[in-house]
Design a protein around this motif. Structure first.
Motif, short mmCIF file in Angstrom:
data_model
loop_
_atom_site.label_atom_id
_atom_site.label_comp_id
_atom_site.label_asym_id
_atom_site.label_seq_id
_atom_site.Cartn_x
_atom_site.Cartn_y
_atom_site.Cartn_z
N THR A 60 0.85 -1.20 0.00
CA THR A 60 0.00 0.00 0.00
C THR A 60 0.88 1.25 0.00
O THR A 60 1.81 1.36 0.80
CB THR A 60 -0.92 0.00 1.23
OG1 THR A 60 -1.63 -1.25 1.25
CG2 THR A 60 -1.91 1.15 1.18
N VAL A 61 0.60 2.12 -0.95
CA VAL A 61 1.38 3.36 -1.07
C VAL A 61 0.43 4.53 -0.83
O VAL A 61 -0.68 4.58 -1.38
CB VAL A 61 2.05 3.48 -2.45
CG1 VAL A 61 2.83 4.79 -2.57
CG2 VAL A 61 2.98 2.30 -2.71
N TYR A 62 0.88 5.48 0.00
CA TYR A 62 0.07 6.66 0.31
C TYR A 62 0.62 7.88 -0.41
O TYR A 62 1.82 7.94 -0.72
CB TYR A 62 0.07 6.88 1.83
CG TYR A 62 -0.50 5.70 2.62
CD1 TYR A 62 -1.88 5.59 2.81
CD2 TYR A 62 0.34 4.72 3.13
CE1 TYR A 62 -2.40 4.49 3.50
CE2 TYR A 62 -0.17 3.65 3.82
CZ TYR A 62 -1.53 3.52 4.00
OH TYR A 62 -2.05 2.45 4.69
N GLY A 63 -0.22 8.82 -0.66
CA GLY A 63 0.15 10.07 -1.33
C GLY A 63 1.26 10.79 -0.58
O GLY A 63 1.25 10.83 0.65
N GLY A 64 2.21 11.37 -1.27
CA GLY A 64 3.32 12.12 -0.66
C GLY A 64 4.48 11.24 -0.23
O GLY A 64 5.52 11.76 0.19
N SER A 65 4.35 9.94 -0.39
CA SER A 65 5.45 9.07 0.06
C SER A 65 6.47 8.84 -1.08
O SER A 65 6.17 9.06 -2.26
CB SER A 65 4.91 7.73 0.55
OG SER A 65 4.14 7.12 -0.46
N THR A 66 7.66 8.38 -0.68
CA THR A 66 8.74 8.10 -1.64
C THR A 66 9.14 6.64 -1.50
O THR A 66 9.33 6.16 -0.38
CB THR A 66 9.96 9.01 -1.37
OG1 THR A 66 9.56 10.37 -1.50
CG2 THR A 66 11.11 8.71 -2.32
N VAL A 67 9.24 5.99 -2.63
CA VAL A 67 9.69 4.58 -2.60
C VAL A 67 11.04 4.46 -3.31
O VAL A 67 11.33 5.23 -4.24
CB VAL A 67 8.67 3.62 -3.24
CG1 VAL A 67 7.41 3.48 -2.41
CG2 VAL A 67 8.35 3.99 -4.66
N GLU A 68 11.86 3.52 -2.88
CA GLU A 68 13.20 3.36 -3.44
C GLU A 68 13.45 1.90 -3.83
O GLU A 68 13.12 1.00 -3.06
CB GLU A 68 14.22 3.79 -2.38
CG GLU A 68 15.36 4.61 -2.95
CD GLU A 68 16.29 5.15 -1.88
OE1 GLU A 68 16.02 6.24 -1.36
OE2 GLU A 68 17.27 4.45 -1.58
N LEU A 69 14.00 1.74 -5.00
CA LEU A 69 14.31 0.39 -5.48
C LEU A 69 15.76 0.35 -5.96
O LEU A 69 16.21 1.27 -6.65
CB LEU A 69 13.43 0.03 -6.68
CG LEU A 69 12.17 -0.78 -6.42
CD1 LEU A 69 11.00 0.16 -6.27
CD2 LEU A 69 11.91 -1.71 -7.57
N GLY A 70 16.44 -0.67 -5.58
CA GLY A 70 17.81 -0.85 -6.09
C GLY A 70 17.84 -1.96 -7.11
O GLY A 70 17.18 -2.98 -6.94
N PHE A 71 18.56 -1.76 -8.19
CA PHE A 71 18.66 -2.83 -9.19
C PHE A 71 20.01 -2.78 -9.91
O PHE A 71 20.67 -1.73 -9.94
CB PHE A 71 17.49 -2.79 -10.18
CG PHE A 71 17.41 -1.57 -11.03
CD1 PHE A 71 18.03 -1.52 -12.27
CD2 PHE A 71 16.71 -0.44 -10.61
CE1 PHE A 71 17.95 -0.39 -13.06
CE2 PHE A 71 16.62 0.68 -11.40
CZ PHE A 71 17.23 0.71 -12.64
N ASN A 72 20.40 -3.89 -10.42
CA ASN A 72 21.66 -4.00 -11.19
C ASN A 72 21.35 -4.30 -12.65
O ASN A 72 20.47 -5.10 -12.95
CB ASN A 72 22.52 -5.14 -10.66
CG ASN A 72 23.09 -4.84 -9.29
OD1 ASN A 72 23.07 -3.70 -8.84
ND2 ASN A 72 23.61 -5.87 -8.64
N VAL A 73 22.08 -3.64 -13.51
CA VAL A 73 21.95 -3.90 -14.96
C VAL A 73 23.29 -4.38 -15.48
O VAL A 73 24.32 -3.75 -15.25
CB VAL A 73 21.51 -2.62 -15.71
CG1 VAL A 73 21.42 -2.91 -17.20
CG2 VAL A 73 20.19 -2.14 -15.21
#
Lengths: 165, 220
Positions: A60-73
């Motif tokens: 669940t994501v709420y308005g004004g929030s920040t999400v972070e994902l790490g990935f390798n290419v």
């Protein structure tokens, strides 16, 4: 009887291979088979517990929030290649609009770029894309930082990341 | 056995697939041709071959563009290095057949046949001398006429003169050897005569001794 048959088959195969090799050498023919594979490999490294290597359920994501994902290419080709990232945000129930996202930042050790302007609305979801050159036979560590607008509808969101040559 | 045939076929198929090398799209691969004149490349793929999916260079031209088969012809040379690049978007399984011809160089055979004949030519000079001169009667140049034929003839003349000098030297050596042989023969005949003479003396002496021995025996 079976042993004899297997021996005969083995002998025939061996002879065939030997003659094949001989014919190849004599007739100036080079033959080989290959399978061309996609040169890029993308793996989401954080947060833990994503659906698979290229898709992550944020919950669940709420308005004004920040999400972070790490990935390798990883570029497995022996040439530098231009890869195009496609970052898709998929809501479960709601319909997502481009103006519900404040920023989409793609960060690595060398640079940080906001790709929010590349937003494309599709049926219910949105996606962003950007291209960059990835050095031959190398792996780049990236961080995706998405900040949602306060007006965002509360929902369960999934992020899918892919890279295509 | 019949029941196992499909299983064996499947195993063979898996084995064949496993033999295919994995190439990453967007990569370049190089092949060396130490000796090459013409190179024909045929590529047969399991999926549809897209335009510019595969690229061969240098001096390679796509001559046949079918759905699953593409053919290229390359103008190659000795020491040719073929560059094979796969489009980054490619996802295919293919077989490549490279048929090339080699040019085998034979060393250039340059033969000049010159026939010489010694013909006396009388020059009407003030002294009316007769001179033996070697003239070139006939020339055969096989398999082609070299541009510097005069030079070649001069070289041949020189080599002929050299050969003559060598021959003269050989003749002199042979005559010296013959002289030595004769000397040796005469020496050997002298020794032979001496040996015969000595043998004759020894036999005479032996006869005298025997005669003396017999006369003594009689007297006794």
């Amino acid at each position: 009887m079976n042993k004899k048959l297997v021996t005969l088959l083995g002998l025939m195969l061996g002879l065939g291979a030997a003659f094949g090799a001989l014919v190849t050498v004599i007739s100036n023919v080079i033959t080989y088979s290959f399978q061309s594979k996609v040169p890029f490999e993308l793996v989401i490294t954080s947060p833990q517990g994503c659906v698979d290597n290229t898709e992550c359920n944020l919950g669940t994501v709420y308005g004004g929030s920040t999400v972070e994902l790490g990935f390798n290419v990883t570029n497995r080709a022996n040439n530098d290649l231009v890869g195009t990232y496609k970052i898709e945000i998929i809501p479960r129930n709601q319909t997502l609009d481009c103006n519900e996202i404040s920023s989409v930042k793609l960060i690595d050790l060398e640079k940080e770029q906001d790709i929010k302007d590349t937003c494309v609305k599709t049926d219910g979801s949105v996606y962003f894309n950007t291209s960059e050159t990835i050095a031959k036979e190398s792996t780049v560590e990236k961080t995706l930082k998405i900040t949602f607008n306060k007006a965002l509808h509360e929902d369960n969101y999934t992020i899918a990341i892919s890279i295509l040559p | 056995m019949k029941a196992k045939l499909p299983f064996l076929s499947f195993l063979f198929f898996i084995f064949s697939v496993a033999l295919a090398t994995n190439y990453y799209s967007g990569s370049s691969y190089f092949y060396d041709f130490p000796s090459c004149k013409n190179l024909n490349i045929t590529m047969i793929c399991s999926n549809k071959i897209d335009l510019n999916e595969f690229y061969f260079s240098p001096n390679c031209f796509l001559v046949e563009n079918q759905t699953y088969v593409n053919k290229w012809v390359c103008d190659c040379w000795n020491g040719y290095k073929l560059n094979f690049t796969i489009n980054p978007a490619s996802n295919n399984t293919c077989d490549i057949y490279m048929v090339y011809t080699q040019e085998i160089e034979f060393p250039e055979k340059r033969e000049v046949y010159v026939h010489y004949s010694e013909t006396p030519i009388v020059y009407n000079t003030t002294l009316n001398q007769t001179i033996n001169q070697t003239i070139i009667e006939k020339e055969k140049i096989v398999p082609y006429i070299p541009e510097d034929v005069n030079k070649t003839i001069e070289e041949l003349k020189k080599s002929l003169e050299e050969q003559k000098i060598i021959n003269e030297g050989n003749t002199r050596t042979i005559s010296l050897l013959m002289e030595n042989l004769k000397e040796l023969q005469s020496k050997s005949s002298f020794y032979m005569n001496l040996a015969l003479f000595l043998t004759f003396l020894a036999s005479l002496f032996a006869i005298l001794l025997i005669g003396r021995f017999l006369s003594r025996k009689r007297n006794l």
